[in-house]
Design an enzyme around this catalytic site. Structure first.
Site, PDB file in Angstrom:
ATOM      1  N   CYS A   1      -8.230   6.911   0.221  1.00  0.00           N
ATOM      2  CA  CYS A   1      -7.453   6.097   1.550  1.00  0.00           C
ATOM      3  C   CYS A   1      -6.299   7.092   2.056  1.00  0.00           C
ATOM      4  CB  CYS A   1      -6.964   4.866   0.807  1.00  0.00           C
ATOM      5  SG  CYS A   1      -6.767   5.122  -0.951  1.00  0.00           S
TER       6      CYS A   1
ATOM      7  N   HIS B   1      -0.166   3.756   2.666  1.00  0.00           N
ATOM      8  CA  HIS B   1      -0.043   5.167   2.360  1.00  0.00           C
ATOM      9  C   HIS B   1       0.752   5.951   3.105  1.00  0.00           C
ATOM     10  CE1 HIS B   1      -2.183   3.663  -1.084  1.00  0.00           C
ATOM     11  NE2 HIS B   1      -3.400   4.408  -0.842  1.00  0.00           N
TER      12      HIS B   1
END
Ligand SMILES: NC(=O)c1ccc[n+]([C@@H]2O[C@H](COP(=O)([O-])OP(=O)(O)OC[C@H]3O[C@@H](n4cnc5c(N)ncnc54)[C@H](OP(=O)(O)O)[C@@H]3O)[C@@H](O)[C@H]2O)c1
Length: 352
Positions: A146, A243
């Site tokens: 990710c 993120h």
């Protein structure tokens, strides 16, 4: 005609994101969902919904099954996998050998030479690997890690315009990246954990595969990884979704911040992506306000499919670029990425 599809690991964090985004999807309709033994036999309505968006009731009546029933279901040709790493690889290979087209988030097969690590805006040609994977016509296409997807999208136009010599990266990764229930509240609240098991190896190797070159020969196609080194430090921070990657990029050719800004904001994928469900108008949003991007404000850009990039600074005589990239880990970093990969692959298959 919508393709009947299945989601493996549909009860987890990424699985729920798949179910959310498949409700009303114009290309795929959800026919089957799986979970572990603790969920099998329940209706999907009984699943604890952990996303912060309202759940669609469209999947309520689906019975949570096991993978064997998906394998045996001839109607289902497209499978989205949100299975845990370690478990996923053999299951996904088995499904592909049965002629199913598998789009996975798990780590197991990402670095296998015959599996593309796809971001259609970056390496659409790598899909070539999938077409030749199994005589049945089945294949596995993988998503990157990710945080690696977020970083790779930001690095792609920079690599094209200036060449990359090496990268130092620090990631600030959200709690949803650890799945559900994930990190305990006691560890997470008011805290930063300066280590995520296994994460740094992925960040140091996956972007080079995605940014690598497809080489075809009479023996078949393979990827030559991009020739630069990445050093990564991965940290867990008390953020719900998003993120962030702080990137320090050593360039081969001199740049200035205007040129980098133009390269990032002008970055688009191949024309076939235009108008596909889940394809953002602009994969990279450049932010000039030096207090952005922030997870709280920017993670949902283009329904979570755009990566926001800010703090662009060039120094070191034009050879050192610093920037901050942010993306939605369960969307662009997982389910949304898989769905875009599948939409792109299905469109190419239909037109070939
Ligand atoms: N979270 C992210 O941001 C993210 C991003 C990129 C990639 N990924 C990857 O995506 C995958 C799923 O991650 P996640 O965050 O959604 O994890 P998660 O919340 O822990 O969900 C795991 C899913 O797998 C199922 N499962 C667990 N053990 C199983 C077993 N033995 N047999 C069959 N099913 C089993 C669970 O079912 P039950 O609920 O029934 O136990 C659940 O549906 C992982 O490979 C992860 O590395 C995650």
């Amino acid at each position: 005609m919508r393709q009947p599809c299945a989601v493996l690991g549909a009860t987890g964090m990424v699985g729920q994101r798949f179910v959310e985004r498949l409700a009303g999807h114009p290309m795929f309709s959800l026919h089957a969902v799986t979970g572990s033994e603790r969920s099998q036999g329940k209706r999907y309505a009984e699943v604890d919904w952990v996303l912060d968006t309202p759940r669609s009731r469209k999947s309520d009546e689906l019975l949570i099954a096991d993978v064997a029933s998906v394998l045996a279901d001839d109607e289902v040709r497209v499978v989205f996998s949100a299975l845990p790493g370690g478990l996923a690889g053999p299951v996904e290979r088995q499904l592909a050998a049965a002629g199913k087209r598998v789009f996975t988030n798990a780590r197991d097969l990402r670095m296998q030479p015959d599996v593309p690590l796809l971001i259609p805006e970056v390496n659409p040609d790598h899909l070539e690997l999938a077409w030749g994977q199994d005589p049945s016509g089945g294949f596995v296409v993988a998503n990157g890690n990710c945080a690696a997807i977020v970083a790779t999208l930001a690095l792609a136009p920079v690599a094209r315009a200036y060449g990359i010599e090496r990268v130092e990266m620090t990631t600030l990764q959200s709690l949803s990246g650890a799945g559900h229930p994930g990190v305990s509240g006691l560890d997470a609240v008011g805290n930063v954990i300066p280590y995520i098991a296994g994460e740094e190896d992925k960040l140091q190797s996956e972007p080079q595969k995605t940014l690598g070159q497809l080489v075809t020969s009479p023996d078949g196609a393979r990827i030559t990884p991009a020739d630069f080194r990445i050093r990564a430090t991965a940290t867990r921070v008390p953020v719900r979704e998003g993120h962030m990657a702080i990137l320090h990029v050593h360039l081969r050719h001199g740049a200035d911040s205007e040129g980098v800004t133009d390269a990032l904001s002008g970055f688009v994928g191949p024309p076939e992506l235009r108008g596909l469900p889940g394809a953002p108008k602009r994969p990279l949003h450049v932010m000039t306000d030096e207090r952005r991007p922030q997870p709280l404000h920017d993670v949902g850009r283009e329904e979570g499919m755009a990566v926001s990039v800010g703090r662009i600074q060039v120094d070191g005589g034009g050879k050192e670029l610093r920037m901050v990239a942010l993306g939605a880990n369960t969307v662009r970093g997982a389910a949304g990425q898989s769905l875009l990969n599948a939409a792109y692959a299905e469109k190419l298959r239909a037109s070939s």
